[in-house]
Design an enzyme around this catalytic site. Structure first.
Site: not given
Ligand code: GLN
Length: 566
Positions: A167, A214, A409, A539, A541
């Protein structure tokens, strides 16, 4: 540094050399998919790339993904979350762009330092080589030296991968991304047309007054790409409303792309629907066909993604979680956290309504009105003193009102501060982070500097970063939740629990239930007389995926559901 190590190996290895170039055969067998973005930023290039990764994996291909970011910072670690959004941390401790989080959530790849490259890193490397004299007196230039360095980073990732999705950050037309575009233009020549495709993600605006979509901005964006020498093979057209065949044909005609390769990506109800949207357009099938990839799995199953979308669209129940943080205006700042909570919801067949509460508005007089309607309170990672006292108040409220609490954290560190102040009888308990520069006599630093942080001067890349082992105490809640006694989670912090207070905490009812044994660091706090009160120094997550929700988030949402019933 694995990237460096690999580069060093490549230089000395006797890999077979392709006749038309000096690239090792190994990287010439790899297929390359370059993803660029046009018209506007934030159109979901990262998500499109990640979704394509998911679709190719579902077909049995081995995918690796990487991103180039066109800014001069070496990494986003020192950038404000307001500027950049979340800093995503990899297993090997790289501080990277949040798109890497999408890659890991959508595919099985484990990202490393090599998968996230910035202009700053490229220049740093080229300048270091120049200082060493590696260029043997030559004039060092953007082409070929910068572009060669960019390509070498791609080849590093390509080793061992069947498909590499690359990317290019930024929007076509930006000055900053030109060297990356030039490098990928060259790559098509280096590795051959048949091994390489260009996917341009673009925006097709719907003009409400005219009632029309468009295509002009897309035409201009492709024109710009073609001026650089890149002819896209596929256009992913993001739009608010469906794009019909006529418009696809028109876009294809103006952009020299076959109409069937103009892919409509109409806004999805959830990001996890994007793989399904793209698969309905048969994008993956066309990519595989165009690259001549051996068809491992003829009809890939997307049942897992479908199941997630079904839960998100028609959940059985709902629960509200309050996140008390400082970066409340920008959900991007807590990207992985948001997603991990959603995953915890999916595991419980539940829609989680996330409410952001600005910690600066939490005061003694407001805490109850701000928080009594939520079924779970989460204090996420963060830095600095501003807003910290509001977070401490929220934690005290969760502890005293028996509301499920999850501290991550900074949230864990402040839970320690709160507990020391209000339960252990240390009213001046605080974190060393707040006292920097203040020479205010002796204070009780329940959270203190890590030993090795004491002499660090540079801010970039110097925190405790990356994955570390953590041993879970027997009979603890976390051990039951994880179903394991050893875990490995990712870190990003400078301060830590001060071991001096261990005995006092245990005595007053706080279990220190996760320990990094190598360094004797407290990684998890859990309150004994509370339905669910857990603080973690890491962390979690970063390791949650929609298809494999993280156990701590699953359990937290479950506790919040029970709190709702109770
Ligand atoms: N500011 C705290 C530290 O540096 C916590 C960091 C975080 O929450 N990521 O230790």
């Amino acid at each position: 540094m694995p990237g460096k190590a690999r580069r060093a190996k490549k230089a000395t290895s006797k890999a077979t050399v392709h006749k038309s170039s000096r690239l090792p055969t190994k990287v010439l067998e790899t297929k390359y998919i370059f993803v660029t973005g046009g018209v506007v930023s934030s159109i979901g290039k990262g998500l499109t790339a990640a979704s394509l990764g998911a679709l190719l994996e579902a077909r049995g291909h081995k995918v690796s993904m990487m991103e180039f970011d066109p800014y001069l910072n070496v990494d986003p670690g020192t950038m404000s979350p307001f500027q950049h959004g979340e800093v995503y941390v990899t297993e090997d401790g790289a501080e990277t762009d949040l798109d890497l989080g999408h890659y890991e959530r959508f595919t099985s790849m484990v990202a490393s330092r090599a998968n996230s490259v910035t202009t700053g890193q490229i220049y740093e490397q080229v300048i270091a080589k120049e200082r060493r004299g590696d260029y043997l007196g030559g004039t060092v230039q953007v082409i070929p030296h910068i572009t060669d360095e960019i390509k070498s980073r791609i080849f590093d990732v390509a080793q061992g991968a069947e498909v590499v999705i690359v990317e290019i950050g930024g929007t076509v037309g930006d000055i900053e991304s030109l060297p990356f575009l030039e490098a990928i233009r060259q790559m098509r020549v280096d590795v051959g047309h048949e091994h390489c495709i260009f996917v341009h993600v673009t925006y097709v605006p719907y003009i409400r007054v005219a009632g029309e979509l468009k295509s002009k901005p897309t035409q201009h964006s492709v024109k710009e790409l073609r001026e650089i020498g890149i002819q896209p093979d596929f256009l992913i057209c993001r739009s608010e409303v469906p794009i019909d065949h006529n418009l696809k044909s028109k876009i294809g005609l103006f952009c020299s792309v076959r109409p069937e390769n103009v892919i409509a990506a109409v806004d999805a109800s959830t990001i996890y629907e994007v793989p399904l949207v793209l698969s309905n357009e048969r994008f993956d099938e066309k990519v595989v066909g165009r690259l001549g990839l051996h068809r491992e799995i003829a009809t890939p199953s997307l049942d897992g993604w479908q199941r997630i979308v079904n839960v998100l669209k028609e959940p059985k129940q709902e629960v509200t979680i309050g996140i008390v943080g400082k970066y409340v205006d920008l959900t991007e700042s807590y990207k992985s956290l948001n997603e991990a909570i959603v995953h915890g919801g999916i595991a419980n067949n539940t829609k989680v309504k996330i409410e952001y509460i600005d910690s600066e508005t939490v005061e003694k007089s407001t805490v109850a009105s701000l928080l009594s309607h939520v079924q779970g309170i989460l204090v996420p990672g963060g830095f600095g003193e501003r807003g910290a006292e509001g977070k401490v108040l929220a934690i005290q409220f969760a502890r005293e009102q028996q509301i499920p609490f999850f501290g991550i954290c900074f949230g864990m560190q402040l839970a320690a501060v709160e507990f020391a102040r209000h339960v252990c009888g240390i009213p001046d308990a605080t974190s060393r982070e707040f006292a920097l520069g203040l020479k205010r006599g002796v204070r009780n630093f329940v959270i203190d500097f890590m030993e090795e942080q004491k002499n660090i001067k540079d801010l970039g890349g110097t925190m405790r970063l990356g994955a570390y082992d953590c041993h879970l105490q027997s009979n603890s809640l976390v051990r039951t939740i994880y179903g394991a006694d050893m875990i490995r989670e990712r870190h990003r912090h400078r301060y830590e629990f001060n071991n001096k207070y261990r005995g006092l905490f245990e005595k007053h009812g706080m279990n220190l239930s996760g320990i990094c044994r190598d360094r004797d660091l407290v990684e998890i706090l859990e309150l004994r007389d509370h339905p669910w009160f857990i603080g973690v120094q890491f962390h979690p997550e970063f390791k949650s995926k929609p298809l494999i929700p993280h156990p701590l988030f699953t359990s937290f949402v479950q506790a919040a559901l029970q709190a709702r019933k109770g």
